[in-house]
Design an enzyme around this catalytic site. Structure first.
Site, PDB file in Angstrom:
ATOM      1  CD  GLN A   7      -2.387  -1.340   2.713  1.00 21.45           C
ATOM      2  OE1 GLN A   7      -3.442  -0.790   3.024  1.00 21.45           O
ATOM      3  NE2 GLN A   7      -1.692  -2.074   3.565  1.00 21.45           N
ATOM      4  CG  ASN A   8       4.151   1.164   2.322  1.00 20.71           C
ATOM      5  OD1 ASN A   8       3.110   1.445   2.936  1.00 20.71           O
ATOM      6  ND2 ASN A   8       5.051   0.325   2.801  1.00 20.71           N
TER       7      ASN A   8
ATOM      8  CG  HIS B 167      -2.777   2.568  -1.916  1.00 20.56           C
ATOM      9  ND1 HIS B 167      -2.736   2.579  -0.543  1.00 20.56           N
ATOM     10  CD2 HIS B 167      -3.915   1.904  -2.242  1.00 20.56           C
ATOM     11  CE1 HIS B 167      -3.806   1.967  -0.069  1.00 20.56           C
ATOM     12  NE2 HIS B 167      -4.538   1.541  -1.074  1.00 20.56           N
TER      13      HIS B 167
ATOM     14  CB  CYS C 155       1.676  19.622 -17.889  1.00 20.73           C
ATOM     15  SG  CYS C 155       2.281  18.715 -19.329  1.00 20.73           S
TER      16      CYS C 155
ATOM     17  CB  CYS D 185      -0.583  20.601 -22.126  1.00 19.77           C
ATOM     18  SG  CYS D 185      -1.118  19.919 -20.541  1.00 19.77           S
TER      19      CYS D 185
ATOM     20  N   GLY E  44       3.203  -4.665   8.902  1.00 16.16           N
ATOM     21  CA  GLY E  44       3.144  -3.210   9.082  1.00 16.16           C
ATOM     22  C   GLY E  44       1.934  -2.547   8.492  1.00 16.16           C
TER      23      GLY E  44
ATOM     24  CB  THR F 261      -4.226  -0.479  10.391  1.00 17.91           C
ATOM     25  OG1 THR F 261      -4.151   0.340   9.227  1.00 17.91           O
ATOM     26  CG2 THR F 261      -3.482   0.182  11.531  1.00 17.91           C
TER      27      THR F 261
ATOM     28  N   PRO G 262       4.085  -4.824  15.760  1.00 17.50           N
ATOM     29  CG  PRO G 262       5.281  -2.865  16.168  1.00 17.50           C
ATOM     30  CD  PRO G 262       4.865  -3.780  15.088  1.00 17.50           C
TER      31      PRO G 262
END
Ligand code: APR
Length: 253
Positions: free
Chosen positions: A106-107, A124, A153, A156, A194, A196, A221
């Protein structure tokens, strides 16, 4: 048997591994997590008095890009002088040692691929991959300090954004398809490290693992939504736990 030797023993009969990682695996690189003590979301509202989920939403990026870019810059600043840690490295080493290893992360820091892992699903996205919101301009930028905010940009003149999933946005179809294909093939052992585990696509592989009788392990942990569901809970930091598991496994083979 203590959990670490149990896992290193189980790995001897495993050919395929799925690692599912979250912000906690980059905590030992010095990056803050999102939730929990010291997390980016710890204080519910931003200094602008709006919830983080609103500031970092796709809708806000279109409505007022300077607000969203302010918080994107905060996240990038945390990564700027940081790099991958031993946990990322061990996962890359295990990818080379086992028959089939995938990482669902997810990092958005890119640390898994920086550490040498190849089968990485950045569900992600990646903060450093910038793209124009209008034309096809794209560029990888490792340091945002030279950008005007919100950045325009060069092709453009429209606003550019990182190729990440903001709140309220869809997951990238190609990456979700890869995840589905790989989970359908199944894995002998699954590690949640790591995270949730707040998102359904992060919890989902747990159902597949239970159906197939595969082993599920959590390295964290703290307790999470996953802790009561996995077969083996290792209440340790990612680097220390993976170092011990990997060392004991290599001594056994
Ligand atoms: N080793 C292992 N786990 C750790 C460590 C560590 N050294 N330090 C903290 N943790 C754990 C915390 O206990 C917590 O359970 O990492 C977890 C981090 O949880 P979150 O901050 O919620 O991060 P994550 O699960 O990745 O969030 C998922 O939410 O807002 C979105 O896009 C954002 O990708 C993020 C997603």
């Amino acid at each position: 048997m203590e959990n670490i030797p149990k896992v290193s023993e189980l790995l001897k009969s495993c050919r395929s591994i799925l690692f599912i990682t979250g912000a906690g695996i980059s905590a030992e690189s010095g990056l803050p997590t999102y939730r929990g003590i010291g997390g980016l979301y710890e204080s519910q509202d931003t200094e602008d008095g709006i919830p983080v989920e609103t500031a970092l939403a796709g809708e806000m990026l279109y409505k007022d890009p300077s607000v969203t870019w302010k918080y994107l810059l905060q996240i990038e600043r945390n990564c700027r002088n940081a790099t991958f840690n031993r946990a990322h490295q061990i996962i890359a080493e295990m990818e080379r040692a086992f028959n089939r290893v995938w990482v669902l992360t997810q990092n958005v820091d890119g640390f898994h691929t920086d550490a040498g892992a190849e089968h990485v699903i950045e569900i992600h996205g990646n903060l450093h991959h910038l793209k124009c919101m209008k034309c096809y301009w794209r560029k990888t930028v490792k340091d945002f300090s030279g950008l005007t905010i919100p950045p325009k940009c060069p092709k453009c003149g429209f606003i550019i954004r990182p190729d990440v999933v903001l709140f309220g946005e869809m997951l990238p179809f190609d990456k979700y398809q890869t995840l589905t294909d790989q989970v359908e093939k199944g894995f002998d052992i699954y590690f949640w490290i790591g995270t949730t585990g707040v998102f359904p696509y992060i919890q989902g592989p747990l159902v597949d693992a239970k159906h197939s009788g595969s082993t599920t392990v959590e390295i964290n942990p703290d307790d999470t939504l996953l802790s009561g569901e996995v077969d083996i809970k290792i209440p340790m930091k990612a680097g220390e736990a993976l170092e011990r598991i990997w060392k004991e496994y290599k001594e056994k083979i």
